[in-house]
Design a protein around this motif. Sequence first.
Motif, PDB file in Angstrom:
ATOM      1  N   GLU A  88     -71.101  75.137 109.120  1.00 50.42           N
ATOM      2  CA  GLU A  88     -70.374  75.087 107.851  1.00 50.42           C
ATOM      3  C   GLU A  88     -71.168  75.753 106.743  1.00 50.42           C
ATOM      4  OE1 GLU A  88     -69.745  71.051 106.642  1.00 50.42           O
ATOM      5  OE2 GLU A  88     -71.883  70.593 106.461  1.00 50.42           O
ATOM      6  N   LEU A  89     -70.453  76.278 105.779  1.00 49.38           N
ATOM      7  CA  LEU A  89     -71.086  76.907 104.634  1.00 49.38           C
ATOM      8  C   LEU A  89     -71.704  75.841 103.745  1.00 49.38           C
ATOM      9  CD1 LEU A  89     -69.733  79.793 102.521  1.00 49.38           C
ATOM     10  CD2 LEU A  89     -70.418  77.687 101.379  1.00 49.38           C
ATOM     11  N   VAL A  90     -72.896  76.115 103.271  1.00 58.38           N
ATOM     12  CA  VAL A  90     -73.567  75.219 102.331  1.00 58.38           C
ATOM     13  C   VAL A  90     -73.523  75.803 100.918  1.00 58.38           C
ATOM     14  CG1 VAL A  90     -75.737  74.105 101.702  1.00 58.38           C
ATOM     15  CG2 VAL A  90     -75.090  74.306 104.116  1.00 58.38           C
ATOM     16  N   ALA A  91     -74.003  77.033 100.788  1.00 56.63           N
ATOM     17  CA  ALA A  91     -74.038  77.669  99.478  1.00 56.63           C
ATOM     18  C   ALA A  91     -74.209  79.168  99.649  1.00 56.63           C
ATOM     19  CB  ALA A  91     -75.182  77.118  98.624  1.00 56.63           C
ATOM     20  N   THR A  92     -73.633  79.921  98.704  1.00 62.26           N
ATOM     21  CA  THR A  92     -73.800  81.373  98.706  1.00 62.26           C
ATOM     22  C   THR A  92     -74.062  81.860  97.284  1.00 62.26           C
ATOM     23  OG1 THR A  92     -71.432  81.768  98.444  1.00 62.26           O
ATOM     24  CG2 THR A  92     -72.291  81.737 100.695  1.00 62.26           C
ATOM     25  N   ILE A  93     -74.717  83.003  97.205  1.00 63.11           N
ATOM     26  CA  ILE A  93     -74.960  83.643  95.913  1.00 63.11           C
ATOM     27  C   ILE A  93     -74.814  85.142  96.115  1.00 63.11           C
ATOM     28  CG2 ILE A  93     -77.480  83.586  96.316  1.00 63.11           C
ATOM     29  CD1 ILE A  93     -77.785  83.376  93.233  1.00 63.11           C
ATOM     30  N   THR A  94     -74.006  85.766  95.272  1.00 68.21           N
ATOM     31  CA  THR A  94     -73.774  87.199  95.408  1.00 68.21           C
ATOM     32  C   THR A  94     -74.845  87.989  94.671  1.00 68.21           C
ATOM     33  OG1 THR A  94     -72.429  87.440  93.423  1.00 68.21           O
ATOM     34  CG2 THR A  94     -71.301  86.706  95.420  1.00 68.21           C
ATOM     35  N   SER A  95     -74.862  89.281  94.920  1.00 62.98           N
ATOM     36  CA  SER A  95     -75.805  90.148  94.222  1.00 62.98           C
ATOM     37  C   SER A  95     -75.499  90.187  92.730  1.00 62.98           C
ATOM     38  CB  SER A  95     -75.772  91.562  94.814  1.00 62.98           C
ATOM     39  OG  SER A  95     -74.440  92.023  94.963  1.00 62.98           O
ATOM     40  N   GLY A  96     -74.274  89.823  92.367  1.00 63.53           N
ATOM     41  CA  GLY A  96     -73.913  89.749  90.956  1.00 63.53           C
ATOM     42  C   GLY A  96     -74.189  88.398  90.335  1.00 63.53           C
ATOM     43  N   GLY A  97     -74.667  87.456  91.144  1.00 64.49           N
ATOM     44  CA  GLY A  97     -75.047  86.153  90.616  1.00 64.49           C
ATOM     45  C   GLY A  97     -73.987  85.063  90.734  1.00 64.49           C
ATOM     46  N   LYS A  98     -72.860  85.363  91.346  1.00 64.55           N
ATOM     47  CA  LYS A  98     -71.827  84.336  91.517  1.00 64.55           C
ATOM     48  C   LYS A  98     -72.266  83.361  92.607  1.00 64.55           C
ATOM     49  CE  LYS A  98     -66.918  83.675  92.487  1.00 64.55           C
ATOM     50  NZ  LYS A  98     -65.625  84.340  92.811  1.00 64.55           N
ATOM     51  N   ILE A  99     -72.128  82.069  92.306  1.00 67.35           N
ATOM     52  CA  ILE A  99     -72.602  81.021  93.196  1.00 67.35           C
ATOM     53  C   ILE A  99     -71.445  80.148  93.661  1.00 67.35           C
ATOM     54  CG2 ILE A  99     -73.981  78.904  93.308  1.00 67.35           C
ATOM     55  CD1 ILE A  99     -76.028  80.257  91.501  1.00 67.35           C
ATOM     56  N   ASN A 100     -71.534  79.745  94.920  1.00 63.70           N
ATOM     57  CA  ASN A 100     -70.524  78.861  95.491  1.00 63.70           C
ATOM     58  C   ASN A 100     -71.233  77.781  96.300  1.00 63.70           C
ATOM     59  OD1 ASN A 100     -67.827  78.061  96.322  1.00 63.70           O
ATOM     60  ND2 ASN A 100     -68.364  78.867  98.320  1.00 63.70           N
ATOM     61  N   TYR A 101     -70.785  76.534  96.145  1.00 62.79           N
ATOM     62  CA  TYR A 101     -71.350  75.416  96.889  1.00 62.79           C
ATOM     63  C   TYR A 101     -70.263  74.682  97.662  1.00 62.79           C
ATOM     64  CZ  TYR A 101     -75.518  75.738  93.883  1.00 62.79           C
ATOM     65  OH  TYR A 101     -76.644  76.158  93.222  1.00 62.79           O
ATOM     66  N   ALA A 102     -70.647  74.133  98.788  1.00 63.36           N
ATOM     67  CA  ALA A 102     -69.781  73.183  99.465  1.00 63.36           C
ATOM     68  C   ALA A 102     -69.703  71.925  98.609  1.00 63.36           C
ATOM     69  CB  ALA A 102     -70.332  72.848 100.843  1.00 63.36           C
ATOM     70  N   ASP A 103     -68.551  71.270  98.622  1.00 66.61           N
ATOM     71  CA  ASP A 103     -68.379  70.066  97.793  1.00 66.61           C
ATOM     72  C   ASP A 103     -69.427  69.003  98.137  1.00 66.61           C
ATOM     73  OD1 ASP A 103     -64.732  70.193  97.716  1.00 66.61           O
ATOM     74  OD2 ASP A 103     -66.250  71.166  96.463  1.00 66.61           O
ATOM     75  N   SER A 104     -69.813  68.948  99.391  1.00 72.02           N
ATOM     76  CA  SER A 104     -70.719  67.895  99.840  1.00 72.02           C
ATOM     77  C   SER A 104     -72.132  68.029  99.272  1.00 72.02           C
ATOM     78  CB  SER A 104     -70.792  67.886 101.371  1.00 72.02           C
ATOM     79  OG  SER A 104     -71.238  69.144 101.842  1.00 72.02           O
ATOM     80  N   VAL A 105     -72.472  69.198  98.744  1.00 70.47           N
ATOM     81  CA  VAL A 105     -73.834  69.405  98.233  1.00 70.47           C
ATOM     82  C   VAL A 105     -73.875  69.677  96.739  1.00 70.47           C
ATOM     83  CG1 VAL A 105     -74.515  70.308 100.490  1.00 70.47           C
ATOM     84  CG2 VAL A 105     -73.973  71.903  98.640  1.00 70.47           C
ATOM     85  N   LYS A 106     -72.725  69.769  96.100  1.00 71.79           N
ATOM     86  CA  LYS A 106     -72.690  70.043  94.670  1.00 71.79           C
ATOM     87  C   LYS A 106     -73.449  68.974  93.902  1.00 71.79           C
ATOM     88  CE  LYS A 106     -68.400  72.702  94.356  1.00 71.79           C
ATOM     89  NZ  LYS A 106     -66.979  72.694  93.922  1.00 71.79           N
ATOM     90  N   GLY A 107     -74.274  69.424  92.967  1.00 74.31           N
ATOM     91  CA  GLY A 107     -75.062  68.499  92.161  1.00 74.31           C
ATOM     92  C   GLY A 107     -76.371  68.096  92.798  1.00 74.31           C
ATOM     93  N   ARG A 108     -76.550  68.415  94.065  1.00 76.35           N
ATOM     94  CA  ARG A 108     -77.801  68.056  94.759  1.00 76.35           C
ATOM     95  C   ARG A 108     -78.587  69.279  95.209  1.00 76.35           C
ATOM     96  NH1 ARG A 108     -77.578  65.498  99.502  1.00 76.35           N
ATOM     97  NH2 ARG A 108     -75.567  66.396 100.118  1.00 76.35           N
ATOM     98  N   PHE A 109     -77.888  70.325  95.605  1.00 75.13           N
ATOM     99  CA  PHE A 109     -78.537  71.543  96.104  1.00 75.13           C
ATOM    100  C   PHE A 109     -78.411  72.652  95.058  1.00 75.13           C
ATOM    101  CE2 PHE A 109     -77.963  70.791 100.973  1.00 75.13           C
ATOM    102  CZ  PHE A 109     -78.544  69.536 100.829  1.00 75.13           C
ATOM    103  N   THR A 110     -79.424  73.512  95.019  1.00 73.94           N
ATOM    104  CA  THR A 110     -79.399  74.664  94.124  1.00 73.94           C
ATOM    105  C   THR A 110     -79.821  75.906  94.898  1.00 73.94           C
ATOM    106  OG1 THR A 110     -79.972  73.288  92.207  1.00 73.94           O
ATOM    107  CG2 THR A 110     -80.274  75.668  91.995  1.00 73.94           C
TER     108      THR A 110
END
Length: 120
Positions: free
Chosen positions: A46-68
């Motif tokens: 499963e996806l945990v988190a991604t960050i694009t070369s432009g700086g856009k960030i996406n988190y799985a709901d299960s890790v939001k607020g805990r992972f960076t």
Amino acid sequence: QVQLVESGGGLVQAGGSLRLSCAASGRILSINTMGWHRQAPGKQRELVATITSGGKINYADSVKGRFTISRDNAKNTVYLQMNSLKPEDTAVYYCNVQEFALYLLRNEYWGQGTQVTVSS
């Protein structure tokens, strides 16, 4: 050919923290997404988190607020700071890099995986 080398996994108690790193060797296309996925025993990756070369960030709901997630473009490295870890975060964590050109996915690379174990 891009190679990904992960580090930083280990055993930690619930509530603790770990920081994962993934260094990419070789030349990466300028338009790319770096990220982390995980796979627990008996479960799909499963996806945990991604960050694009432009700086856009996406988190799985299960890790939001805990992972960076963050990245250092000069070092071709992506990081995952994991705080307030829970036993359900136990999994093998995989680094992933996707390269894009003309809005199309051109290449995708995976790291070998690093084990994260959270004890209760």
